[in-house]
Enzyme design. Structure first.
Site, PDB file in Angstrom:
ATOM      1  N   SER A 154     -92.175  15.150 -73.748  1.00  9.16           N
ATOM      2  CA  SER A 154     -92.657  14.624 -75.026  1.00  9.16           C
ATOM      3  C   SER A 154     -91.950  15.238 -76.233  1.00  9.16           C
ATOM      4  O   SER A 154     -92.036  14.703 -77.334  1.00  9.16           O
ATOM      5  CB  SER A 154     -94.168  14.862 -75.153  1.00  9.16           C
ATOM      6  N   ASP A 208     -99.327  18.898 -83.743  1.00  9.42           N
ATOM      7  CA  ASP A 208    -100.592  18.837 -83.004  1.00  9.42           C
ATOM      8  C   ASP A 208    -100.684  20.104 -82.155  1.00  9.42           C
ATOM      9  O   ASP A 208     -99.939  21.045 -82.380  1.00  9.42           O
ATOM     10  CB  ASP A 208    -100.723  17.535 -82.198  1.00  9.42           C
ATOM     11  N   HIS A 223     -97.074  20.178 -80.124  1.00  6.18           N
ATOM     12  CA  HIS A 223     -95.734  19.818 -80.596  1.00  6.18           C
ATOM     13  C   HIS A 223     -95.444  20.318 -82.006  1.00  6.18           C
ATOM     14  O   HIS A 223     -96.336  20.290 -82.865  1.00  6.18           O
ATOM     15  CB  HIS A 223     -95.570  18.290 -80.569  1.00  6.18           C
TER      16      HIS A 223
END
Ligand code: NAG
Ligand code: NAG
Ligand code: NAG
Ligand code: NAG
Length: 384
Positions: free
Chosen positions: A49, A346, A349
């Protein structure tokens, strides 16, 4: 080619003022073309991600960044979510841009991606994925590294059909391949309730390295010659890990970080070995994201941040939900006021602001950041 034809006529040029003007214009054009050589940055992006540019939007998975405020600062989409797990650009986006790429490589699973393959490259990365196939299983859908490399093999077949084996090899020889993966393998391993039938830590790290080696060898066999493997960052310091270890602000999990440093050490040794075995016809670069990110965390004020503890979005406590609900009144996203002042977007990340610093370091940093050469040198390296 067109330029070579024009150059072929130079011998016969009569130096009338008009031709002189043409000559000057032409040499300007030659100059402009010769100096930057930046329009043809081709890159193939593999990973999780941290660099997913939208592949997970096309699969059934719990790991999706397809709702606001994800992408709120991503200009090409006008602030709409693109599947990137941050507020703006990923590290891979910024590295490409820094090297002059005019666009971002599209996600492999988006329609018609392969037609663009040879021009700008493709992004195969998938949120929640890892080096090991099993990693991220609780998110249901994700594309593990081995499958990402299978997908590249499909793209390569497409390229061979379009421009032949030799043409494809020429393109791939100059392309930059990056792998940003391993974080989820480590995160899964350290979460007690996930029952990774607890391998001994060094056994687990050896499995990660041997499985990664296999994929690097496959990429090399298919023609990759410029490869970057990004090490795992200090996950012991991300809000998610700090929360489940009940660590106060400013404290990191030293056990998690020690495991990661041991992995990174093995990774660096692996890349050194591959450089010895396959060099000088291939270069494997170790990108030391651990030290770069740790530096940002410890000196965050010097980098212009005000908060290196809490996520900008989703709050500081589990379940860390960062999304805008349909009912704006009851659960507006807990979004920080100034996104450029937060290190974490978040609970997992970095913000785009942090990604910018990391990417610039990886592109132009010294040997302590990118070994044996930095990404700019790798990109401009010419194989005969
Ligand atoms: C491809 O490259 C090989 C080795 O350099 C050469 O022998 C062969 O003729 C080339 N094929 C084509 C179609 O150009
Ligand atoms: C970019 O394209 C030019 C002209 O085709 C070529 O000479 C150069 O090697 C390419 N650069 C890279 C890094 O691919
Ligand atoms: C990959 O890891 C698995 C453990 O999940 C291990 O059994 C296997 O031998 C590894 N594969 C390679 C090629 O090293
Ligand atoms: C939100 O609040 C406003 C004003 O308080 C109200 O008019 C509106 O109906 C509310 N919307 C929802 C979805 O509850």
């Amino acid at each position: 080619m067109a330029l070579q034809c024009k150059m072929g006529t130079f011998d016969n040029v009569v130096f009338k003022p008009f031709s002189l003007l043409i000559l000057i214009l032409l040499s300007f054009q030659l100059h402009a073309d010769a100096v930057p050589r930046l329009s043809n940055f081709t890159t193939f992006v593999f990973g999780d991600s941290l660099v997913d540019a939208g592949n997970n939007d096309y699969i059934f998975t719990l790991a999706k960044a397809d709702s606001p405020p994800y992408g709120i600062d991503f200009k090409p989409s006008g602030g709409k979510p693109t599947g990137r797990f941050t507020n703006g650009r990923t590290i891979a986006d910024i590295v490409g841009q820094t090297l002059g790429a005019k666009s971002y490589p599209p996600p492999y699973l988006a329609p018609n991606t392969e037609a663009e393959a040879s021009l700008k490259g493709i992004n195969y990365a998938s949120g929640a994925s890892g080096i090991m196939d099993r990693t991220g299983f609780f998110f249901i859908g994700r594309i593990p590294l081995g499958e990402q490399v299978n997908n590249f093999e499909q793209s390569r077949n497409y390229m061979v059909n379009a421009m032949g084996e030799n043409g494809t090899r020429e393109v791939l020889k100059k392309a930059v391949f990056s792998l940003t993966i391993g974080s989820n393998d480590i995160l899964n391993y350290v979460q007690p309730f996930l029952g990774h039938e607890k391998l001994f830590p060094t056994t687990f790290l050896d499995f990660m390295i041997s499985n990664l080696t296999l994929q690097l060898e496959r990429l090399h066999e298919m023609g990759a010659r410029k490869l970057i493997v990004v090490g795992v960052g200090p996950l012991g310091c991300i809000p998610f890990v700090r929360a489940f270890n009940l660590l106060p602000s400013g404290k990191c999990s030293s056990a998690v970080n020690a495991l990661i440093r041991a992995y990174n050490q093995r990774l660096k040794a692996l890349l050194n070995r591959l450089n010895q075995e396959m060099g000088p016809d291939a270069i494997f670069v170790f990108a030391n994201s651990y030290d770069v990110f740790m530096d940002i965390l410890t000196k965050y004020r010097r980098f212009g941040f005000e908060n290196a503890d809490e996520p900008c979005c989703g709050g500081y406590f589990p379940p860390f939900v960062c999304f805008k609900s349909g009912n704006a009144n009851t659960s507006a996203p807990a979004l920080c006021e100034d996104r450029s002042k937060y290190v974490f977007w978040d609970a997992y990340h970095p913000t785009e602001a942090a990604n910018v610093i990391i990417a610039k370091q990886l592109v132009d940093g010294d040997e302590s950041v990118s070994f044996p050469i930095n990404i700019r040198k790798l990109y401009f390296y010419n194989y005969n």
